[in-house]
Design a protein around this motif. Structure first.
Motif, PDB file in Angstrom:
ATOM      1  N   LEU A 145      74.145  24.877  52.648  1.00 17.69           N
ATOM      2  CA  LEU A 145      75.330  25.681  52.955  1.00 17.69           C
ATOM      3  C   LEU A 145      76.082  26.123  51.708  1.00 17.69           C
ATOM      4  CD1 LEU A 145      76.765  23.805  56.045  1.00 17.69           C
ATOM      5  CD2 LEU A 145      75.641  26.025  56.006  1.00 17.69           C
ATOM      6  N   VAL A 146      76.065  25.322  50.685  1.00 18.09           N
ATOM      7  CA  VAL A 146      76.820  25.632  49.485  1.00 18.09           C
ATOM      8  C   VAL A 146      76.083  26.642  48.604  1.00 18.09           C
ATOM      9  CG1 VAL A 146      77.714  24.616  47.344  1.00 18.09           C
ATOM     10  CG2 VAL A 146      78.043  23.465  49.500  1.00 18.09           C
ATOM     11  N   ARG A 147      74.790  26.744  48.752  1.00 16.30           N
ATOM     12  CA  ARG A 147      74.036  27.726  47.962  1.00 16.30           C
ATOM     13  C   ARG A 147      74.611  29.115  48.157  1.00 16.30           C
ATOM     14  NH1 ARG A 147      67.935  26.047  49.218  1.00 16.30           N
ATOM     15  NH2 ARG A 147      67.969  24.076  48.137  1.00 16.30           N
ATOM     16  N   ASP A 148      74.289  29.979  47.227  1.00 15.81           N
ATOM     17  CA  ASP A 148      74.814  31.339  47.267  1.00 15.81           C
ATOM     18  C   ASP A 148      74.030  32.159  48.287  1.00 15.81           C
ATOM     19  OD1 ASP A 148      76.514  33.328  46.597  1.00 15.81           O
ATOM     20  OD2 ASP A 148      75.429  33.935  44.802  1.00 15.81           O
ATOM     21  N   THR A 149      74.361  31.999  49.553  1.00 12.54           N
ATOM     22  CA  THR A 149      73.729  32.757  50.630  1.00 12.54           C
ATOM     23  C   THR A 149      74.668  33.875  51.052  1.00 12.54           C
ATOM     24  OG1 THR A 149      74.674  31.340  52.326  1.00 12.54           O
ATOM     25  CG2 THR A 149      72.514  30.703  51.454  1.00 12.54           C
ATOM     26  N   GLY A 150      74.212  34.667  51.973  1.00 16.13           N
ATOM     27  CA  GLY A 150      75.044  35.756  52.471  1.00 16.13           C
ATOM     28  C   GLY A 150      76.334  35.246  53.086  1.00 16.13           C
ATOM     29  N   LEU A 151      76.255  34.136  53.812  1.00 13.34           N
ATOM     30  CA  LEU A 151      77.432  33.581  54.457  1.00 13.34           C
ATOM     31  C   LEU A 151      78.444  33.118  53.422  1.00 13.34           C
ATOM     32  CD1 LEU A 151      78.891  32.606  57.015  1.00 13.34           C
ATOM     33  CD2 LEU A 151      77.638  30.467  56.797  1.00 13.34           C
ATOM     34  N   THR A 152      77.997  32.396  52.411  1.00 12.09           N
ATOM     35  CA  THR A 152      78.944  31.917  51.409  1.00 12.09           C
ATOM     36  C   THR A 152      79.501  33.073  50.587  1.00 12.09           C
ATOM     37  OG1 THR A 152      77.124  31.448  49.886  1.00 12.09           O
ATOM     38  CG2 THR A 152      77.922  29.626  51.231  1.00 12.09           C
ATOM     39  N   THR A 153      78.697  34.104  50.348  1.00  7.41           N
ATOM     40  CA  THR A 153      79.205  35.275  49.623  1.00  7.41           C
ATOM     41  C   THR A 153      80.314  35.950  50.420  1.00  7.41           C
ATOM     42  OG1 THR A 153      77.013  35.580  48.655  1.00  7.41           O
ATOM     43  CG2 THR A 153      78.533  37.426  48.502  1.00  7.41           C
ATOM     44  N   LEU A 155      82.233  34.539  52.673  1.00  7.89           N
ATOM     45  CA  LEU A 155      83.395  33.649  52.677  1.00  7.89           C
ATOM     46  C   LEU A 155      84.156  33.746  51.364  1.00  7.89           C
ATOM     47  CD1 LEU A 155      81.995  30.475  54.450  1.00  7.89           C
ATOM     48  CD2 LEU A 155      83.740  32.032  55.295  1.00  7.89           C
ATOM     49  N   ARG A 156      83.448  33.802  50.251  1.00  2.56           N
ATOM     50  CA  ARG A 156      84.116  33.931  48.958  1.00  2.56           C
ATOM     51  C   ARG A 156      84.884  35.243  48.861  1.00  2.56           C
ATOM     52  NH1 ARG A 156      79.068  31.738  45.694  1.00  2.56           N
ATOM     53  NH2 ARG A 156      79.474  29.525  45.933  1.00  2.56           N
ATOM     54  N   GLN A 157      84.303  36.316  49.366  1.00  2.00           N
ATOM     55  CA  GLN A 157      84.985  37.614  49.326  1.00  2.00           C
ATOM     56  C   GLN A 157      86.244  37.590  50.181  1.00  2.00           C
ATOM     57  OE1 GLN A 157      81.942  40.319  50.571  1.00  2.00           O
ATOM     58  NE2 GLN A 157      80.978  40.425  48.530  1.00  2.00           N
ATOM     59  N   ARG A 158      86.176  36.961  51.348  1.00  2.00           N
ATOM     60  CA  ARG A 158      87.359  36.886  52.215  1.00  2.00           C
ATOM     61  C   ARG A 158      88.448  36.026  51.581  1.00  2.00           C
ATOM     62  NH1 ARG A 158      86.648  38.751  57.621  1.00  2.00           N
ATOM     63  NH2 ARG A 158      84.479  39.267  57.984  1.00  2.00           N
ATOM     64  N   ALA A 161      90.021  38.015  48.901  1.00  2.00           N
ATOM     65  CA  ALA A 161      90.908  39.038  49.461  1.00  2.00           C
ATOM     66  C   ALA A 161      92.222  38.421  49.926  1.00  2.00           C
ATOM     67  CB  ALA A 161      90.216  39.748  50.619  1.00  2.00           C
ATOM     68  N   LEU A 162      92.158  37.218  50.460  1.00  2.00           N
ATOM     69  CA  LEU A 162      93.379  36.563  50.926  1.00  2.00           C
ATOM     70  C   LEU A 162      94.249  36.078  49.770  1.00  2.00           C
ATOM     71  CD1 LEU A 162      91.974  34.498  53.926  1.00  2.00           C
ATOM     72  CD2 LEU A 162      93.429  36.509  54.026  1.00  2.00           C
ATOM     73  N   THR A 163      93.655  35.817  48.624  1.00  2.00           N
ATOM     74  CA  THR A 163      94.444  35.297  47.507  1.00  2.00           C
ATOM     75  C   THR A 163      94.949  36.382  46.582  1.00  2.00           C
ATOM     76  OG1 THR A 163      92.423  34.929  46.222  1.00  2.00           O
ATOM     77  CG2 THR A 163      93.273  33.069  47.504  1.00  2.00           C
ATOM     78  N   ARG A 164      94.665  37.646  46.882  1.00  2.00           N
ATOM     79  CA  ARG A 164      95.195  38.753  46.071  1.00  2.00           C
ATOM     80  C   ARG A 164      96.613  39.060  46.511  1.00  2.00           C
ATOM     81  NH1 ARG A 164      89.821  41.759  46.328  1.00  2.00           N
ATOM     82  NH2 ARG A 164      88.877  41.078  44.400  1.00  2.00           N
TER      83      ARG A 164
END
Length: 185
Positions: A145-153, A155-158, A161-164
């Motif tokens: 789950l922690v690997r750089d998969t589409g799902l984690t990418t 989640l990181r983008q969201r 976006a929330l921290t901007r």
């Protein structure tokens, strides 16, 4: 002859477990006062002492009848202590994790060694192996789950976006928690 006129039962020598525990305890004492303590430190002395104590206790418990309350409750008590050590490994400080995990494993091994029947020992070993495999699979799942998969990418983008802040600047360590303030102030 005993005091009531009956012949005494013949004495039997110590079994191999008792002899091995004496050897391990003697080695632990020798390591504690010898040059080897400089090489392995007190951890080696503690491990040898614990192994000797476990084997000595197991040999003593095996001499008792299987229905004795001490024999029946020893395995349960050791497993309960192993559970507490495992909980301490999970929720305690990270510095304790290795020691408490090894303590839980040692207590489980002690519970297996102190049982009187082979069936109980096999059941305990199979249960411990099942728990160990389950924990390993959980660790493997978390790694996937922690690997750089589409799902984690995504989640990181969201999260980014929330921290901007409204001005479009990303939060940093300098201005974290202060939305809308420039990083220099």
């Amino acid at each position: 002859m005993s005091t009531n006129g009956e012949p005494d039962a013949p004495r039997t020598g110590p079994d191999w477990r008792s002899r091995l525990s004496v050897v391990l305890l003697s080695a632990a004492s020798g390591m504690g006062i010898n040059v080897l303590s400089n090489d392995v430190g007190y951890r080696g002395v503690a491990a040898a002492t614990a192994a000797g104590a476990i084997l000595s206790a197991a040999a003593s418990l095996r001499r008792l009848p299987p229905r004795a309350s001490l024999v029946r409750h020893t395995a349960r008590t050791l497993l309960a202590l192993a559970l507490l050590a495992a909980i301490a490994a999970a929720v305690g400080p990270a510095a304790w994790a290795a020691y408490t995990t090894l303590t839980a494993a040692a207590l489980t091994i002690a519970a297996v060694l102190t049982t009187n029947t082979t069936d109980t020992a096999i059941n305990l070993l199979m249960g411990a192996a099942g728990i160990g495999l389950g924990v390993a699979f959980i660790g493997g799942g978390i790694t996937v789950l922690v690997r750089d998969t589409g799902l984690t990418t995504q989640l990181r983008q969201r999260v980014a976006a929330l921290t901007r802040d409204p001005a479009g600047e990303e939060s940093t360590a300098e201005n974290s928690g202060r939305v809308g303030t420039p990083s220099g102030t």
